[in-house]
Design a protein around this motif. Structure first.
Motif, PDB file in Angstrom:
ATOM      1  N   GLY A  55       0.805  -1.229   0.000  1.00  0.00           N
ATOM      2  CA  GLY A  55       0.000   0.000   0.000  1.00  0.00           C
ATOM      3  C   GLY A  55       0.832   1.270   0.000  1.00  0.00           C
ATOM      4  O   GLY A  55       0.298   2.367   0.133  1.00  0.00           O
ATOM      5  N   LEU A  56       2.160   1.139  -0.139  1.00  0.00           N
ATOM      6  CA  LEU A  56       3.018   2.331  -0.083  1.00  0.00           C
ATOM      7  C   LEU A  56       3.054   3.075  -1.416  1.00  0.00           C
ATOM      8  O   LEU A  56       3.257   4.287  -1.448  1.00  0.00           O
ATOM      9  N   VAL A  57       2.901   2.340  -2.512  1.00  0.00           N
ATOM     10  CA  VAL A  57       2.814   3.002  -3.815  1.00  0.00           C
ATOM     11  C   VAL A  57       1.522   2.555  -4.492  1.00  0.00           C
ATOM     12  O   VAL A  57       0.949   1.535  -4.140  1.00  0.00           O
ATOM     13  N   ALA A  58       1.077   3.354  -5.445  1.00  0.00           N
ATOM     14  CA  ALA A  58      -0.128   3.017  -6.202  1.00  0.00           C
ATOM     15  C   ALA A  58       0.154   3.328  -7.654  1.00  0.00           C
ATOM     16  O   ALA A  58       0.985   4.188  -7.960  1.00  0.00           O
ATOM     17  N   PHE A  68       3.626   4.874 -11.560  1.00  0.00           N
ATOM     18  CA  PHE A  68       3.618   4.686 -10.105  1.00  0.00           C
ATOM     19  C   PHE A  68       3.851   6.002  -9.373  1.00  0.00           C
ATOM     20  O   PHE A  68       4.538   6.885  -9.874  1.00  0.00           O
ATOM     21  N   ARG A  69       3.280   6.083  -8.193  1.00  0.00           N
ATOM     22  CA  ARG A  69       3.568   7.206  -7.296  1.00  0.00           C
ATOM     23  C   ARG A  69       3.417   6.733  -5.861  1.00  0.00           C
ATOM     24  O   ARG A  69       2.847   5.673  -5.612  1.00  0.00           O
ATOM     25  N   ILE A  70       3.930   7.515  -4.922  1.00  0.00           N
ATOM     26  CA  ILE A  70       3.718   7.172  -3.514  1.00  0.00           C
ATOM     27  C   ILE A  70       2.207   7.300  -3.293  1.00  0.00           C
ATOM     28  O   ILE A  70       1.598   8.273  -3.742  1.00  0.00           O
ATOM     29  N   ASN A  71       1.631   6.322  -2.617  1.00  0.00           N
ATOM     30  CA  ASN A  71       0.177   6.283  -2.473  1.00  0.00           C
ATOM     31  C   ASN A  71      -0.328   7.389  -1.534  1.00  0.00           C
ATOM     32  O   ASN A  71      -0.108   7.320  -0.325  1.00  0.00           O
ATOM     33  N   PRO A  72      -1.010   8.399  -2.085  1.00  0.00           N
ATOM     34  CA  PRO A  72      -1.476   9.485  -1.210  1.00  0.00           C
ATOM     35  C   PRO A  72      -2.576   9.030  -0.257  1.00  0.00           C
ATOM     36  O   PRO A  72      -2.888   9.724   0.700  1.00  0.00           O
ATOM     37  N   ARG A  73      -3.145   7.834  -0.510  1.00  0.00           N
ATOM     38  CA  ARG A  73      -4.191   7.316   0.380  1.00  0.00           C
ATOM     39  C   ARG A  73      -3.608   6.440   1.489  1.00  0.00           C
ATOM     40  O   ARG A  73      -4.357   5.926   2.313  1.00  0.00           O
ATOM     41  N   TYR A  74      -2.299   6.236   1.471  1.00  0.00           N
ATOM     42  CA  TYR A  74      -1.659   5.467   2.548  1.00  0.00           C
ATOM     43  C   TYR A  74      -1.864   6.229   3.853  1.00  0.00           C
ATOM     44  O   TYR A  74      -1.665   7.442   3.908  1.00  0.00           O
ATOM     45  N   ALA A  76      -0.327   6.702   6.524  1.00  0.00           N
ATOM     46  CA  ALA A  76       0.766   7.490   7.116  1.00  0.00           C
ATOM     47  C   ALA A  76       1.495   8.263   6.012  1.00  0.00           C
ATOM     48  O   ALA A  76       2.704   8.489   6.106  1.00  0.00           O
ATOM     49  N   PHE A  77       0.769   8.662   4.975  1.00  0.00           N
ATOM     50  CA  PHE A  77       1.381   9.299   3.803  1.00  0.00           C
ATOM     51  C   PHE A  77       2.249  10.503   4.176  1.00  0.00           C
ATOM     52  O   PHE A  77       3.401  10.595   3.761  1.00  0.00           O
ATOM     53  N   SER A  78       1.702  11.420   4.976  1.00  0.00           N
ATOM     54  CA  SER A  78       2.472  12.646   5.248  1.00  0.00           C
ATOM     55  C   SER A  78       3.728  12.347   6.067  1.00  0.00           C
ATOM     56  O   SER A  78       4.784  12.944   5.844  1.00  0.00           O
ATOM     57  N   ASP A  79       3.616  11.395   7.004  1.00  0.00           N
ATOM     58  CA  ASP A  79       4.797  11.016   7.797  1.00  0.00           C
ATOM     59  C   ASP A  79       5.824  10.296   6.922  1.00  0.00           C
ATOM     60  O   ASP A  79       7.027  10.500   7.060  1.00  0.00           O
ATOM     61  N   LEU A  80       5.318   9.458   6.027  1.00  0.00           N
ATOM     62  CA  LEU A  80       6.210   8.739   5.107  1.00  0.00           C
ATOM     63  C   LEU A  80       6.975   9.734   4.230  1.00  0.00           C
ATOM     64  O   LEU A  80       8.193   9.618   4.063  1.00  0.00           O
ATOM     65  N   MET A  81       6.260  10.731   3.699  1.00  0.00           N
ATOM     66  CA  MET A  81       6.907  11.722   2.843  1.00  0.00           C
ATOM     67  C   MET A  81       7.960  12.510   3.622  1.00  0.00           C
ATOM     68  O   MET A  81       9.032  12.811   3.101  1.00  0.00           O
ATOM     69  N   ARG A  82       7.626  12.817   4.872  1.00  0.00           N
ATOM     70  CA  ARG A  82       8.582  13.561   5.711  1.00  0.00           C
ATOM     71  C   ARG A  82       9.857  12.722   5.920  1.00  0.00           C
ATOM     72  O   ARG A  82      10.967  13.217   5.806  1.00  0.00           O
ATOM     73  N   TYR A  83       9.645  11.450   6.197  1.00  0.00           N
ATOM     74  CA  TYR A  83      10.773  10.529   6.428  1.00  0.00           C
ATOM     75  C   TYR A  83      11.619  10.394   5.148  1.00  0.00           C
ATOM     76  O   TYR A  83      12.850  10.453   5.195  1.00  0.00           O
ATOM     77  N   LEU A  84      10.941  10.257   4.016  1.00  0.00           N
ATOM     78  CA  LEU A  84      11.671  10.114   2.749  1.00  0.00           C
ATOM     79  C   LEU A  84      12.450  11.387   2.417  1.00  0.00           C
ATOM     80  O   LEU A  84      13.571  11.326   1.911  1.00  0.00           O
ATOM     81  N   ARG A  85      11.858  12.524   2.717  1.00  0.00           N
ATOM     82  CA  ARG A  85      12.569  13.804   2.484  1.00  0.00           C
ATOM     83  C   ARG A  85      13.853  13.844   3.306  1.00  0.00           C
ATOM     84  O   ARG A  85      14.898  14.255   2.830  1.00  0.00           O
ATOM     85  N   ARG A  86      13.735  13.385   4.554  1.00  0.00           N
ATOM     86  CA  ARG A  86      14.908  13.360   5.441  1.00  0.00           C
ATOM     87  C   ARG A  86      15.959  12.385   4.888  1.00  0.00           C
ATOM     88  O   ARG A  86      17.148  12.702   4.845  1.00  0.00           O
ATOM     89  N   LEU A  87      15.502  11.201   4.477  1.00  0.00           N
ATOM     90  CA  LEU A  87      16.432  10.204   3.940  1.00  0.00           C
ATOM     91  C   LEU A  87      17.078  10.694   2.649  1.00  0.00           C
ATOM     92  O   LEU A  87      18.194  10.304   2.317  1.00  0.00           O
ATOM     93  N   ASN A  88      16.388  11.564   1.933  1.00  0.00           N
ATOM     94  CA  ASN A  88      16.909  12.066   0.657  1.00  0.00           C
ATOM     95  C   ASN A  88      17.990  13.140   0.831  1.00  0.00           C
ATOM     96  O   ASN A  88      18.713  13.435  -0.115  1.00  0.00           O
TER      97      ASN A  88
END
Lengths: 112, 176
Positions: A55-58, A68-74, A76-88
């Motif tokens: 369910g992380l991508v759709a 494909f994109r990161i699933n905006p309906r996931y 924890a989408f906003s937290d996931l995006m924040r985490y990915l931004r940090r990892l990036n």
């Protein structure tokens, strides 16, 4: 056997790299991601399928291509995006590769 | 409903969501060929296979098919959530002796709205409106959730579509 030089908090290195790339690109398709990440197409497709099951991508279809994109309906989408931004943040090379991709429109048949 | 009942009998906690749940709440106005259940707790593949076999479904890849029915059953990975809201309380639906856990009408409406908000899928908006026409929906809760998701404008559009559909329905019923 190659030495793992990056952490992979989302399971395999390819799964993690795919998520990092998608968070920078908004959306992409398997061949583009494989090229960008210099990963085999089959393992990129496998990573995308397993991320989709989680369910992380759709994905949606555009002709025969799956976009494909990161699933905006996931949930924890906003937290996931924040985490990915940090990892990036340390992923300068990946950011440069993404920046080199042309995303703006180009008129049909216009030479490159 | 029978699948949900079979899951329950095998001690599996599964909640019907997505298009099939919306179909229940619209009284069949909208049809879906994929039936999604979100499972919770510890479930083994063997348990799930046994529960599904009881109602004639066999596993094919990551979904279950039946030789005589058109729809297939899937078990997307949880948690049960609608957008960012994971505090979802399923309701029990009964039909004779058959019992199944489903999303409430309000949550099913939110679920369809989420598809419209995030995927720009207008068919999902139409289904959300159809659910709102046939059920009592807690609109303030839907409004608050839409605000949390960052789609207040689209909620207003949904509300306008519901009003318009109600107006058309009244108009139709007055005709001789």
């Amino acid at each position: 056997m190659t030495v793992k030089v990056r952490s992979s908090p989302f399971g395999s290195t390819t799964r993690t790299r795919v998520l990092l790339a998608l968070s920078l690109m908004s959306e992409s398709y398997p061949r583009e991601l494989a090229r960008l990440l210099e990963a085999p197409l089959s393992s990129t497709q496998r990573a995308l399928r397993s991320l989709e099951r989680d369910g992380l991508v759709a994905a949606r279809s555009a002709g025969r291509t799956r976009i494909f994109r990161i699933n905006p309906r996931y949930f924890a989408f906003s937290d996931l995006m924040r985490y990915l931004r940090r990892l990036n943040e340390p992923e300068v090379e990946l950011a440069q590769r993404v920046a080199a991709l042309r995303r703006r429109p180009r008129q049909t048949a216009k030479p490159l | 409903m029978h699948v949900g009942n079979a899951l329950r009998r095998h001690g599996i906690h599964g909640v019907l969501t997505g298009g099939a749940c919306a179909s229940l709440h619209t009284g069949g106005v909208y049809h879906s060929v994929d039936v999604d259940f979100i499972l919770s707790g510890r479930v083994t593949q063997a348990q799930l296979d046994a529960a599904m076999a009881e109602v004639g479904f066999v596993r094919k890849g990551d979904h279950y098919v039946h030789p005589r029915v058109r729809f297939y059953v899937e078990f997307p990975r949880g948690p049960l959530a609608i957008g960012a809201d994971h505090r979802v309380h399923p309701v029990e639906r009964r039909s004779g002796t058959v019992r199944s856990l489903t999303l409430s009408a309000t949550d099913s409406c939110r679920d369809r709205l989420a598809a419209w908000y995030h995927w720009n899928d207008r068919q999902s908006l139409e289904v959300a409106v159809a659910i709102a026409l046939r059920n009592r929906i807690r609109l303030p809760a839907v409004r608050d959730w839409s605000h949390e998701e960052g789609f207040e404008d689209r909620f207003e559009e949904f509300l306008a579509a519901v009003r318009e559909a109600r107006r058309r329905r009244r108009g139709r019923s007055w005709r001789p």
